[in-house]
Design a protein around this motif. Structure first.
Motif: not given
Lengths: 194, 76
Positions: B44-45, B56, B68
């Motif tokens: 995930y940004s 995503v 993450i």
């Protein structure tokens, strides 16, 4: 008679010179002992080593020497110390991991959610389309709740990472998945009876 | 400016930084990203301060400020 036989028994001689012989049959000292204790006086024994030594090899555990006992106790003490050190180290690692995970969780919450979590170990969030409200509580499983408009629990969900991570990391993963891919979250999660 | 990738693991998270103007750092970050994605990790940004903005990631984006990576999820 018994004293004479006993003296003979302790020598290396294979035949008695005292007029009494003990026959082991199979030349076994066990058999000799049985025969020894019987009333028979016509047996013979041909043990080639001290019968007592052989007897004790088979049947008696050697007494631990003082040195051996001290060495054993020292080894045990060392093992206990190493174990205690390992337990303390693992505890420290767990606490350190929990702190890092909490920092990461706080970085993906807004101020209201941060305050909620600090106060109650739970936070609420809206779905990406802002139509549904969830509450994520501190925990590993069954900790995600779908709330109705009055804040009552409508449904509980059980979903968590396949790898072991600190609890707060689990909450990060759950939050991001709900925000970014709610459909997949609902597909993967098990529904728990609310 | 350093960009950051946080990989969730037993230690809490392992961070990998890269400079979007340095190809070798980007390469390391990309390889790590690809390796973990192949293992099923979800990427995930994260933009802003509350994690509400972002998307995503199916491919590594060197311009993402914060990524993450979380292990694959399973029903409990």
């Amino acid at each position: 008679m018994a004293a004479t036989i006993w003296r003979n028994w302790l020598t290396s001689a294979s035949t008695t010179t005292y007029g009494v012989t003990i026959d082991s049959g199979t030349n076994s000292c066990m058999n000799n002992w049985v025969l020894w204790n019987s009333v028979s006086t016509s047996a013979t024994c041909t043990a080639t080593s001290h019968a007592w030594t052989v007897w004790n090899t088979a049947h008696v555990v050697a007494e631990e020497t003082r040195e051996a006992r001290e060495a054993r106790e020292a080894r045990n003490a060392q093992l206990q110390a190493e174990n205690a050190e390992r337990i303390a180290r693992e505890k420290q690692e767990r606490e350190s991991a929990a702190k890092r995970a909490l920092i990461l969780l706080m970085s993906v919450l807004n101020r209201r959610q941060q305050k909620q979590y600090q106060e109650s170990k739970a936070f609420t969030m809206l779905s990406a389309d802002r139509k549904r409200r969830y509450r994520i509580k501190h925990g590993w499983a069954g900790n995600v709740e779908l709330l109705d408009t009055r804040g009552r629990v409508k449904q509980k969900y059980c979903i968590h990472p396949r790898e072991t991570v600190p609890i707060e990391d689990n909450l990060v993963a759950q939050r991001l998945m709900l925000l970014r891919n709610e459909q997949e979250f609902l597909r993967v999660a098990n529904r728990v009876y609310a | 400016m350093k960009h950051e990738m946080a990989i969730l693991d037993r230690t809490g998270d392992t961070k990998l930084m890269w400079d979007k103007d340095k190809p070798d750092e980007i390469e390391v970050a990309r390889n790590t990203f690809d390796t973990l994605r192949k293992k099923g990790y979800l990427a995930y940004s994260v933009q802003g301060k509350s994690g509400e903005k972002g998307e995503v990631l199916r491919e590594f984006d060197p311009k993402a400020e914060k990524i993450i990576l979380a292990p694959a999820m399973q029903g409990g």
